[in-house]
Design an enzyme around this catalytic site. Structure first.
Site, PDB file in Angstrom:
ATOM      1  N   ARG A  46      15.705  21.011   6.177  1.00  0.00           N
ATOM      2  CA  ARG A  46      15.708  22.447   5.868  1.00  0.00           C
ATOM      3  C   ARG A  46      15.173  23.198   7.085  1.00  0.00           C
ATOM      4  O   ARG A  46      14.341  22.672   7.822  1.00  0.00           O
ATOM      5  CB  ARG A  46      14.802  22.767   4.678  1.00  0.00           C
ATOM      6  CG  ARG A  46      15.257  22.198   3.358  1.00  0.00           C
ATOM      7  CD  ARG A  46      14.268  22.559   2.248  1.00  0.00           C
ATOM      8  NE  ARG A  46      14.658  21.992   0.969  1.00  0.00           N
ATOM      9  CZ  ARG A  46      14.138  20.883   0.437  1.00  0.00           C
ATOM     10  NH1 ARG A  46      13.187  20.223   1.078  1.00  0.00           N
ATOM     11  NH2 ARG A  46      14.546  20.444  -0.732  1.00  0.00           N
ATOM     12  N   LYS A  70       9.048  20.766   0.407  1.00  0.00           N
ATOM     13  CA  LYS A  70       8.471  21.669  -0.593  1.00  0.00           C
ATOM     14  C   LYS A  70       7.306  20.974  -1.273  1.00  0.00           C
ATOM     15  O   LYS A  70       7.384  19.795  -1.608  1.00  0.00           O
ATOM     16  CB  LYS A  70       9.552  22.059  -1.614  1.00  0.00           C
ATOM     17  CG  LYS A  70      10.647  22.898  -0.976  1.00  0.00           C
ATOM     18  CD  LYS A  70      11.723  23.289  -1.974  1.00  0.00           C
ATOM     19  CE  LYS A  70      12.712  24.258  -1.344  1.00  0.00           C
ATOM     20  NZ  LYS A  70      13.840  24.544  -2.215  1.00  0.00           N
ATOM     21  N   HIS A 139      21.987  25.906   5.944  1.00  0.00           N
ATOM     22  CA  HIS A 139      22.308  25.269   4.669  1.00  0.00           C
ATOM     23  C   HIS A 139      23.663  24.565   4.739  1.00  0.00           C
ATOM     24  O   HIS A 139      23.848  23.493   4.161  1.00  0.00           O
ATOM     25  CB  HIS A 139      22.307  26.306   3.547  1.00  0.00           C
ATOM     26  CG  HIS A 139      22.321  25.677   2.197  1.00  0.00           C
ATOM     27  ND1 HIS A 139      21.193  25.079   1.659  1.00  0.00           N
ATOM     28  CD2 HIS A 139      23.308  25.500   1.296  1.00  0.00           C
ATOM     29  CE1 HIS A 139      21.516  24.584   0.469  1.00  0.00           C
ATOM     30  NE2 HIS A 139      22.782  24.826   0.230  1.00  0.00           N
ATOM     31  N   ARG A 142      23.206  21.296   6.361  1.00  0.00           N
ATOM     32  CA  ARG A 142      22.608  20.386   5.379  1.00  0.00           C
ATOM     33  C   ARG A 142      23.678  19.831   4.443  1.00  0.00           C
ATOM     34  O   ARG A 142      23.722  18.643   4.138  1.00  0.00           O
ATOM     35  CB  ARG A 142      21.585  21.197   4.582  1.00  0.00           C
ATOM     36  CG  ARG A 142      20.351  20.457   4.216  1.00  0.00           C
ATOM     37  CD  ARG A 142      19.308  21.451   3.717  1.00  0.00           C
ATOM     38  NE  ARG A 142      18.836  21.126   2.381  1.00  0.00           N
ATOM     39  CZ  ARG A 142      18.026  20.126   2.102  1.00  0.00           C
ATOM     40  NH1 ARG A 142      17.605  19.325   3.054  1.00  0.00           N
ATOM     41  NH2 ARG A 142      17.616  19.900   0.876  1.00  0.00           N
ATOM     42  N   HIS A 165      15.211  16.344  -2.288  1.00  0.00           N
ATOM     43  CA  HIS A 165      15.358  16.928  -3.625  1.00  0.00           C
ATOM     44  C   HIS A 165      14.469  16.154  -4.587  1.00  0.00           C
ATOM     45  O   HIS A 165      14.477  14.923  -4.585  1.00  0.00           O
ATOM     46  CB  HIS A 165      16.813  16.823  -4.104  1.00  0.00           C
ATOM     47  CG  HIS A 165      17.743  17.739  -3.398  1.00  0.00           C
ATOM     48  ND1 HIS A 165      19.100  17.505  -3.319  1.00  0.00           N
ATOM     49  CD2 HIS A 165      17.524  18.900  -2.722  1.00  0.00           C
ATOM     50  CE1 HIS A 165      19.677  18.487  -2.629  1.00  0.00           C
ATOM     51  NE2 HIS A 165      18.734  19.342  -2.257  1.00  0.00           N
ATOM     52  N   TYR A 174      25.585  19.597  -4.820  1.00  0.00           N
ATOM     53  CA  TYR A 174      26.202  19.469  -3.509  1.00  0.00           C
ATOM     54  C   TYR A 174      27.550  18.757  -3.625  1.00  0.00           C
ATOM     55  O   TYR A 174      28.517  19.147  -3.005  1.00  0.00           O
ATOM     56  CB  TYR A 174      25.302  18.624  -2.569  1.00  0.00           C
ATOM     57  CG  TYR A 174      24.313  19.427  -1.775  1.00  0.00           C
ATOM     58  CD1 TYR A 174      23.380  20.246  -2.401  1.00  0.00           C
ATOM     59  CD2 TYR A 174      24.298  19.351  -0.403  1.00  0.00           C
ATOM     60  CE1 TYR A 174      22.454  20.950  -1.675  1.00  0.00           C
ATOM     61  CE2 TYR A 174      23.358  20.059   0.344  1.00  0.00           C
ATOM     62  CZ  TYR A 174      22.451  20.855  -0.305  1.00  0.00           C
ATOM     63  OH  TYR A 174      21.538  21.558   0.429  1.00  0.00           O
TER      64      TYR A 174
END
Length: 181
Positions: A46, A70, A139, A142, A165, A174
């Site tokens: 990211r 994250k 993105h 990615r 994720h 995706y």
């Protein structure tokens, strides 16, 4: 996929790349740009994670990058191309010579941590140079990364780990995007 590859090629071909007579800072910035694109494409990282990478995250012997995603959740990504690993070594050696000691991997020409905005900007710059009319976002890179792995038959659980994720759902989204294309 080809769009992304053309963007990377444009970064290497950029005139700033003819380093003769260029200041050391220009050389660092040029190599940095190539490495940013290579790393995004090779790891599916990211854009914020890319900005947050520090020297301590990098292991060039194994080609391993420790990414803090994250919620500070750690995962590993890999750079396997020897030429890219060599470029990283040159980049750090050159930066050090120039007196840039910020611990962040990707720095501005003033030696400070890069922002996500500046990375989006350089992505636009190189896709323009490559003559690509479509706007390419981090993105999309990615997504290309995930799609190529999937097409090579990589296990979806492994792709999920590489993308950082927490559940399989976003990874599957995706894939559905890919099926509709």
């Amino acid at each position: 996929g080809n769009t992304v590859i053309a963007g990377i090629a444009a970064a290497y071909d950029d005139d700033i790349g003819s380093w003769d007579g260029n200041s050391g800072v220009e050389r660092i910035v040029h190599v940095r740009d190539c490495l940013i694109l290579e790393t995004m494409f090779a790891t599916g990282i990211r854009v914020q994670e890319l900005c947050d990478l520090t020297m301590e995250c990098m292991d060039f012997t194994t080609g391993t990058i420790r990414i803090f995603g994250k919620g500070r959740k750690e995962r590993k990504a890999y750079i396997v191309q020897p030429s890219v690993l060599m470029l990283y070594k040159d980049y750090f050696a050159f930066r050090f010579l120039m007196g840039f000691h910020d611990s962040h991997v990707f720095i501005t020409r003033h030696g400070k941590q890069m922002s996500t905005q500046s990375i989006r900007f350089l992505l636009g710059k190189y896709t323009d140079l490559a003559g690509i009319k479509k706007r390419v976002t981090p993105h999309m890179i990615r997504h290309t990364f995930a799609t190529l792995l999937l097409e090579e038959g990589t296990d979806i659980k492994f792709i999920q780990e590489l993308l950082g994720h927490s559940s399989i759902t976003p990874t599957q989204i995706y894939l559905h995007i890919n099926e509709r294309a």
